[in-house]
Design a protein around this motif. Structure first.
Motif, PDB file in Angstrom:
ATOM      1  N   VAL A 247     -68.935 -49.609  39.651  1.00  0.00           N
ATOM      2  CA  VAL A 247     -68.549 -49.089  40.793  1.00  0.00           C
ATOM      3  C   VAL A 247     -69.577 -48.143  41.179  1.00  0.00           C
ATOM      4  O   VAL A 247     -69.355 -46.864  41.651  1.00  0.00           O
ATOM      5  N   LYS A 248     -71.032 -48.414  41.488  1.00  0.00           N
ATOM      6  CA  LYS A 248     -71.874 -47.479  41.849  1.00  0.00           C
ATOM      7  C   LYS A 248     -71.564 -46.989  42.921  1.00  0.00           C
ATOM      8  O   LYS A 248     -70.995 -47.610  44.132  1.00  0.00           O
ATOM      9  N   GLY A 249     -71.878 -45.635  43.516  1.00  0.00           N
ATOM     10  CA  GLY A 249     -71.677 -45.088  44.961  1.00  0.00           C
ATOM     11  C   GLY A 249     -70.497 -44.483  44.738  1.00  0.00           C
ATOM     12  O   GLY A 249     -70.164 -43.571  45.692  1.00  0.00           O
ATOM     13  N   SER A 250     -69.860 -44.471  43.551  1.00  0.00           N
ATOM     14  CA  SER A 250     -68.338 -43.690  43.710  1.00  0.00           C
ATOM     15  C   SER A 250     -68.835 -42.374  43.019  1.00  0.00           C
ATOM     16  O   SER A 250     -69.878 -41.799  42.515  1.00  0.00           O
ATOM     17  N   SER A 251     -67.374 -41.885  42.755  1.00  0.00           N
ATOM     18  CA  SER A 251     -67.666 -40.393  42.059  1.00  0.00           C
ATOM     19  C   SER A 251     -67.881 -40.558  40.646  1.00  0.00           C
ATOM     20  O   SER A 251     -67.745 -39.567  39.763  1.00  0.00           O
ATOM     21  N   VAL A 252     -67.650 -41.928  39.832  1.00  0.00           N
ATOM     22  CA  VAL A 252     -67.705 -41.929  38.750  1.00  0.00           C
ATOM     23  C   VAL A 252     -69.176 -41.783  38.120  1.00  0.00           C
ATOM     24  O   VAL A 252     -69.990 -42.039  38.493  1.00  0.00           O
ATOM     25  N   VAL A 253     -69.119 -41.105  36.627  1.00  0.00           N
ATOM     26  CA  VAL A 253     -70.425 -40.989  36.152  1.00  0.00           C
ATOM     27  C   VAL A 253     -71.253 -42.277  35.938  1.00  0.00           C
ATOM     28  O   VAL A 253     -70.747 -43.389  35.551  1.00  0.00           O
ATOM     29  N   ASP A 254     -72.523 -42.298  36.417  1.00  0.00           N
ATOM     30  CA  ASP A 254     -73.265 -43.634  36.496  1.00  0.00           C
ATOM     31  C   ASP A 254     -74.921 -43.225  35.807  1.00  0.00           C
ATOM     32  O   ASP A 254     -75.789 -44.160  36.145  1.00  0.00           O
ATOM     33  N   VAL A 255     -74.707 -42.301  35.142  1.00  0.00           N
ATOM     34  CA  VAL A 255     -76.181 -41.870  34.450  1.00  0.00           C
ATOM     35  C   VAL A 255     -76.662 -43.038  33.659  1.00  0.00           C
ATOM     36  O   VAL A 255     -78.165 -43.129  33.669  1.00  0.00           O
ATOM     37  N   VAL A 317     -60.219 -42.605  43.077  1.00  0.00           N
ATOM     38  CA  VAL A 317     -59.815 -42.726  41.792  1.00  0.00           C
ATOM     39  C   VAL A 317     -59.185 -43.942  41.425  1.00  0.00           C
ATOM     40  O   VAL A 317     -59.381 -44.637  40.435  1.00  0.00           O
ATOM     41  N   GLY A 318     -58.082 -43.873  42.047  1.00  0.00           N
ATOM     42  CA  GLY A 318     -57.183 -45.300  41.901  1.00  0.00           C
ATOM     43  C   GLY A 318     -57.651 -46.656  41.959  1.00  0.00           C
ATOM     44  O   GLY A 318     -57.239 -47.456  41.237  1.00  0.00           O
ATOM     45  N   GLU A 319     -58.683 -46.869  42.828  1.00  0.00           N
ATOM     46  CA  GLU A 319     -59.330 -48.315  42.868  1.00  0.00           C
ATOM     47  C   GLU A 319     -60.190 -48.372  41.529  1.00  0.00           C
ATOM     48  O   GLU A 319     -60.537 -49.525  41.323  1.00  0.00           O
ATOM     49  N   VAL A 320     -60.684 -47.323  41.071  1.00  0.00           N
ATOM     50  CA  VAL A 320     -61.630 -47.486  40.153  1.00  0.00           C
ATOM     51  C   VAL A 320     -61.023 -48.276  38.826  1.00  0.00           C
ATOM     52  O   VAL A 320     -61.717 -48.955  37.897  1.00  0.00           O
ATOM     53  N   ILE A 321     -59.661 -48.003  38.738  1.00  0.00           N
ATOM     54  CA  ILE A 321     -59.034 -48.596  37.534  1.00  0.00           C
ATOM     55  C   ILE A 321     -59.037 -50.107  37.077  1.00  0.00           C
ATOM     56  O   ILE A 321     -58.963 -50.524  36.178  1.00  0.00           O
ATOM     57  N   HIS A 322     -59.074 -50.778  38.343  1.00  0.00           N
ATOM     58  CA  HIS A 322     -58.757 -51.998  38.447  1.00  0.00           C
ATOM     59  C   HIS A 322     -59.798 -52.898  37.632  1.00  0.00           C
ATOM     60  O   HIS A 322     -59.874 -53.802  36.764  1.00  0.00           O
ATOM     61  N   PRO A 323     -61.255 -52.597  37.936  1.00  0.00           N
ATOM     62  CA  PRO A 323     -62.217 -53.174  37.290  1.00  0.00           C
ATOM     63  C   PRO A 323     -62.422 -52.772  35.717  1.00  0.00           C
ATOM     64  O   PRO A 323     -62.939 -53.571  35.033  1.00  0.00           O
ATOM     65  N   LEU A 324     -61.878 -51.344  35.554  1.00  0.00           N
ATOM     66  CA  LEU A 324     -61.999 -51.008  34.339  1.00  0.00           C
ATOM     67  C   LEU A 324     -61.013 -51.812  33.275  1.00  0.00           C
ATOM     68  O   LEU A 324     -61.284 -52.135  32.051  1.00  0.00           O
ATOM     69  N   LEU A 325     -59.817 -52.015  33.804  1.00  0.00           N
ATOM     70  CA  LEU A 325     -58.782 -52.742  32.994  1.00  0.00           C
ATOM     71  C   LEU A 325     -59.456 -54.376  32.686  1.00  0.00           C
ATOM     72  O   LEU A 325     -59.424 -54.797  31.780  1.00  0.00           O
ATOM     73  N   ASP A 326     -60.335 -54.800  33.814  1.00  0.00           N
ATOM     74  CA  ASP A 326     -60.670 -56.227  33.570  1.00  0.00           C
ATOM     75  C   ASP A 326     -61.760 -56.240  32.687  1.00  0.00           C
ATOM     76  O   ASP A 326     -61.924 -57.048  31.800  1.00  0.00           O
ATOM     77  N   ALA A 327     -62.768 -55.265  32.545  1.00  0.00           N
ATOM     78  CA  ALA A 327     -63.658 -55.053  31.771  1.00  0.00           C
ATOM     79  C   ALA A 327     -63.181 -55.069  30.205  1.00  0.00           C
ATOM     80  O   ALA A 327     -63.719 -55.441  29.303  1.00  0.00           O
ATOM     81  N   GLY A 328     -61.893 -54.203  29.914  1.00  0.00           N
ATOM     82  CA  GLY A 328     -61.289 -54.090  28.706  1.00  0.00           C
ATOM     83  C   GLY A 328     -60.886 -55.295  28.376  1.00  0.00           C
ATOM     84  O   GLY A 328     -60.918 -55.628  27.029  1.00  0.00           O
ATOM     85  N   LEU A 329     -60.383 -56.394  29.020  1.00  0.00           N
ATOM     86  CA  LEU A 329     -59.941 -57.361  28.597  1.00  0.00           C
ATOM     87  C   LEU A 329     -61.095 -58.435  28.091  1.00  0.00           C
ATOM     88  O   LEU A 329     -60.830 -58.868  27.058  1.00  0.00           O
ATOM     89  N   THR A 330     -62.151 -58.226  28.811  1.00  0.00           N
ATOM     90  CA  THR A 330     -63.447 -59.102  28.380  1.00  0.00           C
ATOM     91  C   THR A 330     -63.835 -58.599  27.105  1.00  0.00           C
ATOM     92  O   THR A 330     -64.245 -59.046  26.456  1.00  0.00           O
TER      93      THR A 330
END
Length: 336
Positions: A247-255, A317-330
């Motif tokens: 999720v590049k370009g969002s407020s999420v940490v991306d260091v 923030v709410g939209e960030v959760i979807h790819p996060l959960l998918d990555a967890g399943l993977t």
């Protein structure tokens, strides 16, 4: 200022800190999406004050006494922490428990754009120090520093799965089928824990103040610290790196996407070389970290929807959760 009544704080601070002035001003520091952090000054000295967020507060996630205690315990170890100065459990002062610590000079790098001007070589050193600091924390004997009763390490991973399910449910605003599936798979296959250690609970680069020589000056934001399986810290740090890429370009940490920053494989390898912990089930830890972070972000999303957040940067923030959960399943399919 929201959450900080200076008229009530002034007499308490003057009594708690020798030499503390009573004419105070304060600034809400940026990036506080959970506990609120303020710089408070009397014009001569400056201190950092931490208190829980306003409004909806998830149980166990904002315990000021625990945060204060763990930093005090680590003062004489290889883990850099701010000096703890005073704790207040009288809710009549600010409406909630809070504490005061020294102000440490350093920068909490959050985005790759902040690291890129430093160059790849300096960025690599910073990321190496990040991993080394985590390994140093996990090498601390909790008993030696007076934290033998700081948590219940037995059954830690199973309790984490149950805890974050409760936290997710407590912030319910919508159906999240991927969260339900991830929880089901985690609960069905919990591995044995690695050796007990101090768990920071939210270890990442922007929770470290880095000095001008690219060294860790202080590890901060200990609100979720406990005793348990330290591999959960390593996994969460990796998941933050993965999320930043997604999720590049969002407020999420991306260091982790900055040129020179250690890759995930390099992070795991460097940590493994400084620890004797078993990493063969690390895919589970990555899945759990994904679920935990999703629960935390869903709590923030809940507070934002109900007008209980302070500051900017909460809209996505709410939209960030979807790819996060998918990555967890993977991640549950991965092995090391």
């Amino acid at each position: 200022m929201p959450g900080l009544d200076l008229d009530r704080l002034s007499p308490w601070l003057a009594a708690a800190l020798p030499g503390g002035g009573t004419e105070l001003s304060a600034e809400l520091l940026a990036g506080g999406k959970s506990n609120l952090t303020y710089a408070v000054t009397d014009g001569t000295s400056t201190w950092i004050l931490r208190r829980p967020p306003l409004g909806h507060v998830l149980a166990t996630a904002h315990d000021m006494a625990r945060e204060y205690r763990v930093m005090a315990a680590l003062q004489d170890t290889d883990v850099p922490v701010p000096a703890t100065l005073a704790f207040c459990d009288d809710s009549d002062v600010l409406g909630a428990p809070f504490y005061v610590m020294e102000r440490v000079e350093g920068r909490p790098y959050r985005h790759s754009a902040e690291l890129e001007p430093l160059g790849a070589e300096r960025t690599r050193r910073i990321s190496e120090a990040l991993v080394d600091t985590l390994a140093a924390l996990h090498a601390v004997d909790p008993v030696t520093v007076g934290l033998a009763d700081f948590g219940r390490p037995e059954g830690f991973l199973g309790r984490q799965v149950r805890l974050w399910k409760k936290q997710m449910d407590a912030s319910y605003t919508r159906d999240l089928p991927a969260a339900e599936e991830l929880h089901r798979l985690l609960a069905a296959d919990v591995p044995a824990e690695s050796a007990t250690g101090i768990v920071h609970g939210d270890f990442r680069l922007d929770n470290i103040l880095t000095d001008e020589q690219d060294r860790p000056a202080a590890v901060i934001d200990w609100e979720m610290a406990t005793l348990g399986d330290p591999l959960t810290d390593l996994a969460l740090m990796c998941v933050y790196g993965r999320l930043g890429e997604q999720v590049k370009g969002s407020s999420v940490v991306d260091v982790a996407s900055a040129p020179g920053f250690l890759s995930e494989d390099e992070i795991i390898s460097r940590y493994a070389s400084r620890s004797d912990r078993e990493l063969s089930r690390f895919g589970f830890y990555l899945g759990l970290a994904s679920y935990k972070l999703a629960a935390i972000l869903e709590g923030i999303h809940y507070r934002h929807l109900h007008g209980q957040t302070v500051g900017a940067g909460f809209e996505g923030v709410g939209e960030v959760i979807h790819p996060l959960l998918d990555a967890g399943l993977t991640a549950l399919k991965e092995s090391y």
